[in-house]
Design an enzyme around this catalytic site. Sequence first.
Site, short mmCIF file in Angstrom:
data_model
loop_
_atom_site.label_atom_id
_atom_site.label_comp_id
_atom_site.label_asym_id
_atom_site.label_seq_id
_atom_site.Cartn_x
_atom_site.Cartn_y
_atom_site.Cartn_z
N LYS A 186 -9.26 -5.41 6.75
CA LYS A 186 -10.08 -4.70 5.76
C LYS A 186 -10.93 -5.69 4.95
O LYS A 186 -10.85 -6.90 5.15
CB LYS A 186 -9.19 -3.83 4.87
CG LYS A 186 -8.44 -2.74 5.66
CD LYS A 186 -9.35 -1.64 6.14
CE LYS A 186 -8.78 -0.73 7.21
NZ LYS A 186 -7.60 0.02 6.92
C1 LIG Z 1 -6.69 1.06 7.38
C2 LIG Z 1 -6.76 2.52 7.20
C3 LIG Z 1 -5.70 3.27 6.66
C4 LIG Z 1 -4.34 2.73 6.40
O1 LIG Z 1 -4.20 1.55 5.77
P1 LIG Z 1 -2.98 0.56 6.14
O2 LIG Z 1 -3.01 -0.38 4.99
O3 LIG Z 1 -3.28 -0.06 7.45
O4 LIG Z 1 -1.72 1.36 6.15
C5 LIG Z 1 -5.90 4.61 6.44
N1 LIG Z 1 -7.06 5.22 6.74
C6 LIG Z 1 -8.08 4.55 7.30
C7 LIG Z 1 -9.35 5.29 7.59
C8 LIG Z 1 -7.97 3.18 7.57
O5 LIG Z 1 -8.98 2.54 8.16
#
Ligand SMILES: *Cc1c(COP(=O)(O)O)cnc(C)c1O
Length: 370
Positions: A186
């Site tokens: 991210k």
């Molecule tokens: C990354 C992501 C999540 C979840 O986040 P994590 O920290 O990986 O649990 C939820 N929704 C979307 C659209 C994502 O890209």
Amino acid sequence: MVVEFRIPLDAPNIGELEKEYVMRALESGYVSSVGPMVTEFEECFAAYVGARYAVATVNGTAALHLALRLLGIGPGDEVIVPALTFIATVNPVVYAGATPVVVDVDPLTWNIDPGKVEKAITERTRAIIPVHLYGNPADMRRILDVAREYDLYVVEDATEALGATYKGQHVGTFGDIGVFSFNGNKVITTGGGGMLVTSNPDLASRARLLVNQGRAPEAIEYEHLEIGYNYRLTNLQAALGLAQLERLPDFLSTKQRNAALYRELLQDKPGLEWQHELEEAVSNWWLFSVLIDPDNFGVDRNAARGKLVAAGIQVRPLFMPLTKQPSYKHYGLNGCPKAESLHKNGLNLPSTSFLTAEDIRHVCEVLLSR
Ligand SMILES: *Cc1c(COP(=O)(O)O)cnc(C)c1O
């Protein structure tokens, strides 16, 4: 085996500041979920996005689950989700015992189509989870209008969209609750981590209780007021987060500059398109992605993907829509042709925050080569 790509898609950007802060956390002895840096990270994060409260969590999926629990969503309830998203938007709906209802996306923004949301509402609908896909703000004005009219909660999945704004306001702060992720891929990372933001003090204090096994705050006894979860972020992770948050403005400007360069180099090339930002929306361009129309571009998405990968360039098809997921087959979800066509033709291009203009030029050259 980890495949090394010369130009990575979404690699973390870790530098000296991260090492310094993590060392400080290690030396303090606070490695677990008790420690001053968790609170500091929450406060800095809340200030950055302009939310009144922020509660750190072990990951974004947990934050979404927590959000639904806080809003009392459970068995018998329906929750509206977009067809095109990462599966972690939807799994927490099932964890909560509720039923996901899928809505197709807008072919220009790739986000949930507000016009179709209204048609999916039944007397069991309790909430909408708009996703700001790949960092591009969803149409919050229309989504909030529908939510107000039908008395629904809005939980914004802003996990991909830290730093993106709509009408000058950070995404994640429009709904009842907003959720962010600090997974390794991210915009900023804590290794794994997440954040729940809200402007409602009751939701925030109950969130703090629930992430810590429902334990009464500052109590001497292990007294648990509610059945909670172990969803806390650790001090070590918060140390990493604080460093990343300081560097976030640089990450964002690099990503926006690179996305602008992609658009400049690819514009007027027949058969290529990309996500449109709404008027007054500013994407963080977490992942710049193209749509390839094989008839006009000359080759299809899979052929383009193969060529880029062979050149050491990491790319990825867009998320597989919910209607195509084996894990959701028994829900019989269908009727989302826009999401399915985006998935068929879409490709995420390298968008890591340390890529140079040179790297972006190279990706475009390979993509356009014949
Ligand atoms: C990354 C992501 C999540 C979840 O986040 P994590 O920290 O990986 O649990 C939820 N929704 C979307 C659209 C994502 O890209």
